[in-house]
Design an enzyme around this catalytic site. Structure first.
Site, PDB file in Angstrom:
ATOM      1  N   THR A 137       0.721  -1.029   0.020  1.00  0.00           N
ATOM      2  CA  THR A 137       0.065   0.039   0.010  1.00  0.00           C
ATOM      3  C   THR A 137       0.739   1.367  -0.161  1.00  0.00           C
ATOM      4  O   THR A 137       0.662   2.167  -0.490  1.00  0.00           O
ATOM      5  CB  THR A 137      -0.925  -0.090   1.193  1.00  0.00           C
ATOM      6  OG1 THR A 137      -1.837  -1.029   1.176  1.00  0.00           O
ATOM      7  CG2 THR A 137      -1.621   1.249   1.309  1.00  0.00           C
ATOM      8  N   ASP A 149      -4.883  -0.821  -5.202  1.00  0.00           N
ATOM      9  CA  ASP A 149      -3.238  -0.555  -4.955  1.00  0.00           C
ATOM     10  C   ASP A 149      -2.498  -1.361  -5.145  1.00  0.00           C
ATOM     11  O   ASP A 149      -1.227  -1.294  -5.513  1.00  0.00           O
ATOM     12  CB  ASP A 149      -3.315   0.033  -3.309  1.00  0.00           C
ATOM     13  CG  ASP A 149      -3.724  -1.223  -2.404  1.00  0.00           C
ATOM     14  OD1 ASP A 149      -3.281  -1.425  -1.157  1.00  0.00           O
ATOM     15  OD2 ASP A 149      -4.334  -2.264  -2.896  1.00  0.00           O
TER      16      ASP A 149
HETATM   17  C1  GP9 Z   1      -2.562  -0.899   6.709  1.00  0.00           C
HETATM   18  C2  GP9 Z   1      -3.200  -1.091   5.554  1.00  0.00           C
HETATM   19  C3  GP9 Z   1      -3.071  -2.169   4.687  1.00  0.00           C
HETATM   20  O1  GP9 Z   1      -2.917   0.363   7.261  1.00  0.00           O
HETATM   21  O2  GP9 Z   1      -3.148  -0.086   4.476  1.00  0.00           O
HETATM   22  O3  GP9 Z   1      -1.647  -1.974   4.063  1.00  0.00           O
HETATM   23  P1  GP9 Z   1      -0.991  -3.187   2.997  1.00  0.00           P
HETATM   24  O4  GP9 Z   1      -0.829  -4.354   3.876  1.00  0.00           O
HETATM   25  O5  GP9 Z   1      -1.965  -3.528   1.895  1.00  0.00           O
HETATM   26  O6  GP9 Z   1       0.255  -2.533   2.735  1.00  0.00           O
HETATM   27 MN    MN Z   2      -2.871  -2.504   0.284  1.00  0.00          MN
END
Ligand code: GP9
Ligand code: MN
Length: 431
Positions: free
Chosen positions: A82, A259
């Site tokens: 993300t 994402d």
């Molecule tokens: C954590 C959420 C998940 O705050 O944004 O993040 P990811 O595991 O998809 O990087």
């Molecule tokens: Mn994510």
């Protein structure tokens, strides 16, 4: 140092894509909602399980005549997941070859990011996410990026209520309902990013929120994916209804993006079953990296756009729609609407997809047909493939140089004021 930066600046200038006069500035002054579809892949669009649409609301939005939808748009994240997606969309810089650039450089590096750019154009900027502010070092990084507000876990009264939590945080329907209250109080025009989380590995969901059967790949961390994806779809629909009721729908750009992949390449057998194939080749795995990118605005000339692009291209695409040129920014994307873009999509590991060929997992294919090729046996293809590879390597290396050398501290775009992180605090006022 500054010399390195000059070399990079000149390279980017020589590779700049034109603006699209039919779209440039069309949404100037409109609010912007960047809606983060957690772990949401492109294959889910118009996908059915036993005849049932998994995401009917997103499908409708995707096909809306005022939605620009990109069906050859890829995630380009590395280990930052993300955080890499956020870095690319907000700064036009790639995440780093390993680790998370937000964690390693977000606090101390100089950035000239979208929130700061729009702040200086009279926008109020806000990020909303139900997790703790420090996850992925968001609280510090968002100050470097110039976010006025960051509504994180302490701002959501339901955040600790076990009934409203699942997996990585608050259930999206609750989070979005509470987020709406903050959005409607923001001075306009505002730029906001709303980060969902329920559709996240391992895709658990409580019974009362399940509205579709699991898939039957017999891979237990895959078969729940369509259930949390459908829940995310319903959450988005509820949010969209609120946008329409509050009047924000009519004066806002709503951009949706996945994402990164939800089902990783380690689930080849399950992927084959989900895509109705006997087996999963590297060609299939390259296309498996597609995520949705859609931009809706009232009156926007929509349609499905087949240009090959990715997350690195979002910043110039959004800013150009808002009438803000990016030719003076050090950023590695090309406007997805540009008439002369290169259509080369670098992945973080040096693989890539282009309109003609792709390189994935050590194999080469013709992009539109999936025909596997051996460059050594095809001199014309080899010439193009070698040129593409050197472009990809250069873009990734230069982006890493900017991140690891904090090179933007030697640079200031015209009409941009340097961000002072001391101007920002996201602490929730007591009371
Ligand atoms: C954590 C959420 C998940 O705050 O944004 O993040 P990811 O595991 O998809 O990087
Ligand atoms: Mn994510």
């Amino acid at each position: 140092d500054a010399q390195d930066l000059n070399k990079i600046k000149n390279y980017l200038k020589d590779n700049q894509a034109l603006q699209n006069a039919a779209y440039f500035g069309k949404e100037k002054g409109k609010n912007v909602i960047m809606f983060h579809l957690e772990s949401f892949q492109q294959f889910l669009i118009d996908y059915k399980v036993d005849g049932v649409e998994v995401t009917p609301n997103l499908n409708k939005f995707y096909h809306d005549q005022n939605t620009l939808s990109f069906d050859n748009f890829y995630n380009q994240v590395g280990q930052g997941k993300t955080a890499d997606a956020e870095m690319m969309l907000e700064t036009g810089l790639f995440g780093t070859a390993s680790g998370s650039a937000m964690v390693n450089y977000g606090t101390s590096n100089t950035y000239q990011a979208v929130p700061a750019i729009l702040d200086q154009q009279g926008y109020t900027t806000a990020a909303l996410h139900g997790d703790v502010a420090s996850f992925w070092n968001r609280d510090n990084t968002y100050k470097s990026w110039g976010y006025d507000y960051f509504f994180s876990k302490p701002y959501f009264k339901n955040a600790d209520n076990a009934n409203y939590n699942i997996g990585y945080g608050m259930k999206d329907k609750i989070f979005l309902k509470d987020s709406a209250k903050y959005l409607e109080q923001l001075p306009q025009p505002f730029y906001s990013k709303i980060i969902t989380v329920t559709n996240h590995y391992p895709y658990d969901l409580d019974k009362q929120n399940i509205s579709i059967a699991k898939t039957k790949t017999s891979d237990k961390t895959v078969d729940g994916y369509v259930q949390t994806a459908r829940y995310l779809d319903q959450s988005f629909a509820e949010f969209l209804n609120w946008m329409k009721k509050s009047g924000l729908y009519d004066n806002s750009v709503i951009a949706l993006y996945g994402d990164h992949y939800g089902i990783s390449e380690n689930h080849k057998a399950a992927i084959a079953k989900l895509t109705g194939k006997k087996s999963t080749t590297n060609f299939d795995l390259a296309n498996w990296q597609k995520v949705p990118f859609m931009v809706h605005a009232p009156g926007l000339k929509g349609g499905v756009n087949h240009t090959y692009g990715g997350e690195i291209d979002v910043m110039p695409t959004i800013l150009h729609l808002l009438g803000k040129s990016t030719q003076d920014n050090i950023q590695f994307g090309q406007d997805l609407l540009s008439p002369n873009r290169r259509q080369i999509v670098p992945f973080r590991n040096g693989d890539w997809v282009s309109a003609e060929y792709m390189k994935y997992g050590g194999d080469y294919y013709v992009t539109t047909t999936g025909t596997k090729i051996k460059p050594k046996e095809d001199p014309r293809a080899k010439e193009i493939i070698d040129q593409t590879q050197s472009y990809v390597d250069k873009m990734l290396t230069y982006s890493d140089d900017v991140q690891t050398g904090d090179l933007l501290r030697f640079y200031k775009p015209k009409d941009f004021k340097k961000v002072n992180i001391k101007d920002y605090s996201y602490q929730r006022a007591k009371g």
